[in-house]
Design a protein around this motif. Structure first.
Motif, short mmCIF file in Angstrom:
data_model
loop_
_atom_site.label_atom_id
_atom_site.label_comp_id
_atom_site.label_asym_id
_atom_site.label_seq_id
_atom_site.Cartn_x
_atom_site.Cartn_y
_atom_site.Cartn_z
N LEU A 38 10.49 2.38 10.16
CA LEU A 38 8.97 2.13 10.64
C LEU A 38 7.88 2.57 9.62
CD1 LEU A 38 8.55 3.00 14.17
CD2 LEU A 38 7.90 0.29 13.55
N VAL A 39 8.37 3.79 9.49
CA VAL A 39 8.65 4.12 7.49
C VAL A 39 7.78 3.65 6.36
CG1 VAL A 39 7.81 6.88 5.98
CG2 VAL A 39 8.47 6.63 8.67
N GLU A 40 8.60 2.80 6.13
CA GLU A 40 9.25 1.80 4.78
C GLU A 40 7.91 0.84 5.45
OE1 GLU A 40 12.62 -1.07 2.98
OE2 GLU A 40 12.68 0.45 4.41
N HIS A 41 7.91 0.37 6.13
CA HIS A 41 7.27 -0.98 7.01
C HIS A 41 5.45 -0.92 6.40
CE1 HIS A 41 5.92 -4.64 8.49
NE2 HIS A 41 5.16 -3.88 9.74
N ALA A 42 5.52 0.48 7.00
CA ALA A 42 3.73 1.57 7.26
C ALA A 42 3.34 1.45 5.29
CB ALA A 42 3.93 2.40 7.93
N ARG A 43 4.42 1.83 5.05
CA ARG A 43 3.91 2.69 3.23
C ARG A 43 3.96 1.03 2.32
NH1 ARG A 43 9.03 7.22 2.54
NH2 ARG A 43 7.18 8.83 3.12
N ALA A 44 4.69 0.26 2.80
CA ALA A 44 4.72 -1.33 2.42
C ALA A 44 3.58 -1.73 2.38
CB ALA A 44 6.22 -1.73 2.53
N GLY A 45 2.79 -2.02 3.74
CA GLY A 45 1.48 -2.47 3.95
C GLY A 45 0.86 -1.62 3.74
N ARG A 46 0.70 -0.23 3.16
CA ARG A 46 -0.43 0.45 2.72
C ARG A 46 -1.51 1.18 4.49
NH1 ARG A 46 -4.70 -1.94 -1.62
NH2 ARG A 46 -4.70 0.21 -1.46
N ASP A 47 -0.03 1.50 5.23
CA ASP A 47 -0.57 2.39 6.13
C ASP A 47 -0.39 3.96 6.21
OD1 ASP A 47 -1.05 -0.38 7.46
OD2 ASP A 47 0.19 -0.04 8.92
N LEU A 48 -0.96 4.49 6.70
CA LEU A 48 -1.40 6.23 6.56
C LEU A 48 -0.44 5.92 7.47
CD1 LEU A 48 -3.44 8.30 5.77
CD2 LEU A 48 -3.75 8.66 8.15
N VAL A 49 0.60 6.94 6.98
CA VAL A 49 1.70 7.86 7.51
C VAL A 49 1.11 9.13 8.33
CG1 VAL A 49 4.60 8.20 8.05
CG2 VAL A 49 3.35 6.32 6.49
N VAL A 50 1.43 9.73 9.09
CA VAL A 50 1.16 10.98 9.73
C VAL A 50 2.46 11.81 10.21
CG1 VAL A 50 -0.14 12.37 11.09
CG2 VAL A 50 -1.21 10.33 9.56
N TRP A 51 2.83 12.91 9.77
CA TRP A 51 4.22 13.56 10.34
C TRP A 51 3.44 14.61 10.96
CZ3 TRP A 51 9.01 11.42 9.32
CH2 TRP A 51 8.47 10.23 8.09
N VAL A 52 4.18 14.61 12.78
CA VAL A 52 3.72 15.55 13.39
C VAL A 52 4.76 16.38 13.98
CG1 VAL A 52 2.46 16.26 15.28
CG2 VAL A 52 2.46 14.86 14.20
N LEU A 53 5.40 17.81 13.59
CA LEU A 53 6.18 18.77 13.82
C LEU A 53 5.47 19.67 15.09
CD1 LEU A 53 7.74 19.97 10.35
CD2 LEU A 53 8.52 18.39 11.80
N HIS A 54 6.59 19.69 16.29
CA HIS A 54 6.56 20.65 17.32
C HIS A 54 6.87 22.66 16.81
CE1 HIS A 54 4.82 21.70 21.41
NE2 HIS A 54 6.47 22.40 21.17
#
Length: 206
Positions: free
Chosen positions: A47-63
């Protein structure tokens, strides 16, 4: 592996992928080897690779659970992304202390700054932090999708069972919900109400 976001190729689509709690903390738990998908990081990576290829924002969340001495205590060093995941340059990495990814972070501000109107959620645990974030995102007005097979969870004990039982007893208890049942319950609860439920293949085309 992380990739570098080149100038002028950052997020510009109004879409964001929110990766929730795919962190080493879970690998430190006895229950993780009984998870629905201990290798869920590889599904998330697609999903991350696809999002980056489509220029979508990727947000990482840690608990994080500071001061608890658990695997979620940042002092122990496990509050970090599971391999092979890594944030690229310019991708926000947020740390939350609530179940959802909004309440104790500036996630909504980030989404607003980037003009995001549609979000896809994935991560750990399906019925807890991922579902809670998905519900809140929908209530905040985002068009919301959950990548159901890029989530993972563990067996869910009967809440009325005695605390502190050996894990073998938890697994043997017929009242313990298997991970597949928990995930199916989330699918039923979210679909058509809070989110579109989709698979990684449906979202990426591969």
């Amino acid at each position: 592996m992380a990739t570098t976001t080149e100038p002028g190729t950052g997020p510009a689509t109004g879409r964001a992928l929110i990766v929730i709690d795919v962190q080493e903390s879970f690998r430190q738990r006895e229950s993780w080897k009984h998870a629905s998908d201990p290798g869920v990081a590889h599904q998330v990576a697609k999903l991350v690779e696809h999002a980056r290829a489509g220029r979508d924002l990727v947000v990482w969340v840690l608990h994080a659970e500071p001061g608890t001495g658990t695997a979620f205590d940042p002092q122990l060093g496990h509050v970090r992304l599971m391999a092979p995941l890594a944030a690229a340059d310019g991708e926000p990495v947020l740390t939350k202390t609530s179940h959802n990814a909004f309440t104790t972070t500036n996630l909504q501000q980030l989404l607003t700054e980037h003009g995001v109107h549609a979000v896809t959620t994935c991560g750990i645990r399906t019925e807890q932090c991922v579902e809670t974030t998905t519900r809140l995102a929908a209530d905040l007005g985002y068009a919301t999708t959950i990548a159901i097979d890029a989530t993972a969870t563990e067996p869910l004990p009967d809440p009325d069972a005695p605390a502190g039982r050996p894990y073998e007893q938890v697994l043997a208890d017929p009242a313990t919900l298997p991970p597949a049942v928990v995930i199916e319950r989330t699918r039923y609860a979210l679909a058509g109400r809070f989110a579109t439920v989709a698979t990684v293949e449906e979202l990426t085309g591969s």
